[in-house]
Design an enzyme around this catalytic site. Structure first.
Site, PDB file in Angstrom:
ATOM      1  N   CYS A  22       0.824  -1.207   0.000  1.00 34.73           N
ATOM      2  CA  CYS A  22       0.000   0.000   0.000  1.00 34.73           C
ATOM      3  C   CYS A  22       0.859   1.259   0.000  1.00 34.73           C
ATOM      4  O   CYS A  22       1.723   1.426   0.865  1.00 34.73           O
ATOM      5  CB  CYS A  22      -0.925   0.006   1.215  1.00 34.73           C
ATOM      6  SG  CYS A  22      -1.924   1.504   1.354  1.00 34.73           S
ATOM      7  N   LYS A  62       1.765  -9.677   0.236  1.00 41.27           N
ATOM      8  CA  LYS A  62       1.588  -8.920  -1.007  1.00 41.27           C
ATOM      9  C   LYS A  62       2.528  -7.719  -0.967  1.00 41.27           C
ATOM     10  O   LYS A  62       2.580  -7.009   0.042  1.00 41.27           O
ATOM     11  CB  LYS A  62       0.148  -8.449  -1.166  1.00 41.27           C
ATOM     12  CG  LYS A  62      -0.132  -7.766  -2.504  1.00 41.27           C
ATOM     13  CD  LYS A  62      -1.633  -7.517  -2.663  1.00 41.27           C
ATOM     14  CE  LYS A  62      -1.947  -6.993  -4.062  1.00 41.27           C
ATOM     15  NZ  LYS A  62      -1.591  -5.571  -4.212  1.00 41.27           N
ATOM     16  N   HIS A  94       2.544  -7.058  -6.861  1.00 40.78           N
ATOM     17  CA  HIS A  94       2.064  -5.992  -7.739  1.00 40.78           C
ATOM     18  C   HIS A  94       3.282  -5.522  -8.521  1.00 40.78           C
ATOM     19  O   HIS A  94       4.200  -4.938  -7.949  1.00 40.78           O
ATOM     20  CB  HIS A  94       1.467  -4.849  -6.926  1.00 40.78           C
ATOM     21  CG  HIS A  94       0.821  -3.796  -7.769  1.00 40.78           C
ATOM     22  ND1 HIS A  94      -0.131  -2.939  -7.292  1.00 40.78           N
ATOM     23  CD2 HIS A  94       0.991  -3.449  -9.078  1.00 40.78           C
ATOM     24  CE1 HIS A  94      -0.524  -2.116  -8.245  1.00 40.78           C
ATOM     25  NE2 HIS A  94       0.159  -2.411  -9.344  1.00 40.78           N
ATOM     26  N   GLY A 136      -2.474  -4.308 -13.519  1.00 36.92           N
ATOM     27  CA  GLY A 136      -2.681  -4.079 -14.937  1.00 36.92           C
ATOM     28  C   GLY A 136      -3.472  -5.138 -15.682  1.00 36.92           C
ATOM     29  O   GLY A 136      -3.642  -5.032 -16.902  1.00 36.92           O
ATOM     30  N   GLY A 159      -7.975  -6.747  -9.094  1.00 39.74           N
ATOM     31  CA  GLY A 159      -8.545  -5.853  -8.091  1.00 39.74           C
ATOM     32  C   GLY A 159      -9.614  -4.961  -8.677  1.00 39.74           C
ATOM     33  O   GLY A 159     -10.804  -5.279  -8.673  1.00 39.74           O
TER      34      GLY A 159
END
Length: 266
Positions: A22, A62, A94, A136, A159
């Protein structure tokens, strides 16, 4: 975090994930999110304690490819290597770096370039670990490509697209796994959702309608459905009656576009 893992395990979750990706402006001060990538030993200790408290529920991580100037493949490799020693064996990557300064969270989802090849390289370098690709992926075709056998990935994570086009989710089981997909129309899905909502007390209408706002994405007159939900959600008539709100929204769209309302996946 260990206590939180224990609570989550008691609720029966299949997996407990540590978010080290995040890019919120608050993460630096609070020492959570993407800033944790700068402290792999801390993440490893957290993961170890969480695994001890999770009662066998898998603890996963993550993360991004890197943070600010700490964005080399070698640093990413080291992060994975250190954290994996805690017993974590599944990482969701990610495939972008995170900028804690200069970009806001929304920009961090699109501006840093995607580097899928780094994730594929991790799968090669750590054959005993599992890696899933995130970032993406906008179509089922892209998802298929991401998890092609030669990529050696465990899977992929989507997501925003699941929120922006939730009806697409009904095709994933069939198109990616050869299993039976959703055999309901969107009208039927919404009416079942309305029935489920009626069983829940104290959930405000704005929360209830958020997951279904984009169910007719790409269909003619979908804007009328969204406008109805958006404008009626706070009306006194529907206060405490989300079921009625959903049922009326279904009828509004069905009158405008009955074909789309009653069509099932091909």
């Amino acid at each position: 975090m260990a206590k939180a893992a224990s609570v989550c395990a008691a609720f029966g979750y299949d997996e407990i994930n540590i978010n080290c990706g995040c890019p919120s402006p608050r993460v630096k001060e609070g020492s959570f999110g993407a800033v944790l990538m700068l402290e792999p030993l801390t993440v490893a200790r957290i993961a170890e304690r969480m695994r001890e408290s999770a009662g066998g529920v898998p603890v996963t991580v993550k993360c991004r490819l890197g943070v600010d100037d700490h964005d080399s493949y070698e640093e990413l490799n080291n992060f994975i290597n250190v954290v994996a020693k805690s017993g974590v064996n599944h990482f969701i990557i990610h495939a972008r770096k995170a900028y804690l300064q200069g970009l806001n969270p929304k920009e961090n989802r699109t501006v840093p370039p995607l580097k899928y090849d780094w994730v594929y390289r991790l799968a090669e370098d750590f054959p005993s670990l599992q890696f899933s690709l995130n970032g993406g992926l906008q179509s089922i075709e892209q998802m298929k490509e991401a998890v092609a056998e030669d990529r050696k990935l465990a899977g992929c994570m989507i997501g925003r697209v699941a929120y922006n086009d939730p009806w697409m989710m009904g095709r994933i089981d069939r198109e990616m796994f050869g299993e039976k997909g959703c055999e309901l129309s969107r009208r039927e899905v919404l009416l079942k959702y309305a029935e489920a909502v009626e069983q829940k007390d104290g959930v405000c209408n704005s929360v209830v309608v958020k997951p279904i706002m984009n169910l007719f994405t790409g269909e003619k007159d979908s804007n009328k459905y969204r406008r109805f939900l958006g404008t009626k959600v706070r009306e006194e008539k529907y206060k405490g009656d989300a079921k009625l709100l959903i049922e009326d929204a279904v009828e509004v769209f069905t009158q405008c576009n009955p074909t789309a309302a009653n069509k099932v996946h091909d």
